[in-house]
Design a protein around this motif. Sequence first.
Motif, short mmCIF file in Angstrom:
data_model
loop_
_atom_site.label_atom_id
_atom_site.label_comp_id
_atom_site.label_asym_id
_atom_site.label_seq_id
_atom_site.Cartn_x
_atom_site.Cartn_y
_atom_site.Cartn_z
N GLY A 195 0.82 -1.20 0.00
CA GLY A 195 0.00 0.00 0.00
C GLY A 195 0.85 1.25 0.00
O GLY A 195 2.07 1.19 0.11
N ILE A 196 0.21 2.38 -0.13
CA ILE A 196 0.90 3.67 -0.14
C ILE A 196 0.94 4.20 1.29
O ILE A 196 -0.08 4.27 1.96
CB ILE A 196 0.18 4.66 -1.07
CG1 ILE A 196 0.18 4.12 -2.49
CG2 ILE A 196 0.83 6.03 -0.99
CD1 ILE A 196 -0.64 4.95 -3.46
N LEU A 197 2.14 4.57 1.74
CA LEU A 197 2.33 5.08 3.09
C LEU A 197 2.63 6.58 3.02
O LEU A 197 3.37 7.03 2.15
CB LEU A 197 3.49 4.38 3.78
CG LEU A 197 3.46 2.85 3.82
CD1 LEU A 197 4.73 2.31 4.46
CD2 LEU A 197 2.24 2.37 4.57
N ILE A 198 2.04 7.34 3.90
CA ILE A 198 2.32 8.77 4.03
C ILE A 198 3.11 8.94 5.32
O ILE A 198 2.61 8.63 6.40
CB ILE A 198 1.02 9.60 4.08
CG1 ILE A 198 0.11 9.29 2.91
CG2 ILE A 198 1.36 11.08 4.17
CD1 ILE A 198 0.65 9.66 1.56
N ASN A 199 4.34 9.42 5.21
CA ASN A 199 5.24 9.56 6.36
C ASN A 199 5.38 8.25 7.12
O ASN A 199 5.45 8.21 8.34
CB ASN A 199 4.77 10.67 7.30
CG ASN A 199 4.80 12.03 6.65
OD1 ASN A 199 5.48 12.25 5.67
ND2 ASN A 199 4.03 12.94 7.20
N GLY A 200 5.38 7.14 6.38
CA GLY A 200 5.54 5.83 6.99
C GLY A 200 4.31 5.31 7.68
O GLY A 200 4.38 4.32 8.40
N GLN A 201 3.15 5.93 7.48
CA GLN A 201 1.93 5.54 8.18
C GLN A 201 0.85 5.14 7.18
O GLN A 201 0.75 5.69 6.10
CB GLN A 201 1.37 6.69 9.01
CG GLN A 201 2.26 7.20 10.09
CD GLN A 201 1.59 8.37 10.81
OE1 GLN A 201 0.40 8.62 10.67
NE2 GLN A 201 2.36 9.10 11.59
N PHE A 202 0.05 4.19 7.59
CA PHE A 202 -1.18 3.86 6.88
C PHE A 202 -2.26 3.60 7.91
O PHE A 202 -2.08 2.75 8.76
CB PHE A 202 -1.02 2.62 5.99
CG PHE A 202 -2.31 2.30 5.28
CD1 PHE A 202 -2.64 2.94 4.12
CD2 PHE A 202 -3.19 1.35 5.80
CE1 PHE A 202 -3.83 2.66 3.46
CE2 PHE A 202 -4.38 1.07 5.15
CZ PHE A 202 -4.69 1.72 3.98
N PRO A 203 -3.37 4.29 7.90
CA PRO A 203 -3.61 5.45 7.05
C PRO A 203 -2.70 6.61 7.44
O PRO A 203 -2.11 6.61 8.51
CB PRO A 203 -5.07 5.79 7.33
CG PRO A 203 -5.38 5.20 8.66
CD PRO A 203 -4.47 4.02 8.82
N GLY A 204 -2.61 7.58 6.58
CA GLY A 204 -1.72 8.72 6.80
C GLY A 204 -2.13 9.54 8.01
O GLY A 204 -3.16 9.28 8.64
N PRO A 205 -1.36 10.55 8.33
CA PRO A 205 -1.66 11.38 9.51
C PRO A 205 -2.95 12.15 9.32
O PRO A 205 -3.34 12.51 8.20
CB PRO A 205 -0.46 12.32 9.59
CG PRO A 205 0.08 12.36 8.21
CD PRO A 205 -0.18 11.02 7.61
N GLN A 206 -3.62 12.44 10.41
CA GLN A 206 -4.86 13.21 10.37
C GLN A 206 -4.54 14.68 10.11
O GLN A 206 -3.65 15.26 10.73
CB GLN A 206 -5.61 13.07 11.69
CG GLN A 206 -6.92 13.82 11.71
CD GLN A 206 -7.68 13.59 13.02
OE1 GLN A 206 -7.28 12.80 13.84
NE2 GLN A 206 -8.75 14.31 13.18
N ILE A 207 -5.28 15.26 9.17
CA ILE A 207 -5.11 16.68 8.85
C ILE A 207 -6.38 17.41 9.28
O ILE A 207 -7.45 17.14 8.75
CB ILE A 207 -4.86 16.88 7.35
CG1 ILE A 207 -3.57 16.16 6.94
CG2 ILE A 207 -4.79 18.36 7.01
CD1 ILE A 207 -3.31 16.18 5.47
N ASN A 208 -6.25 18.29 10.24
CA ASN A 208 -7.39 19.09 10.70
C ASN A 208 -7.41 20.38 9.92
O ASN A 208 -6.49 21.18 10.00
CB ASN A 208 -7.28 19.38 12.20
CG ASN A 208 -7.30 18.11 13.02
OD1 ASN A 208 -8.08 17.22 12.74
ND2 ASN A 208 -6.44 18.02 14.00
#
Length: 66
Positions: free
Chosen positions: A47-60
């Motif tokens: 899968g695609i990771l954003i900053n090494g995370q799945f799901p990616g970091p929460q954006i408020n």
Amino acid sequence: MVEKRNLVLICALFFVVSSINGEDPYRFFTWKVTYGDIYPMGVKQQGILINGQFPGPQINCVTNVT
């Protein structure tokens, strides 16, 4: 007396107009996008990771703020 009132009115109007900021604030995010192994429901897949995370970091964020 009228001249003094006009001067005060012009100064107040100048202050109000100069204090208005019409540009929206910008927010910049730095993302490191990579592929990696994820385990949704216990099954390994790539899968695609954003900053090494799945799901990616929460954006408020808020849209259409006036």
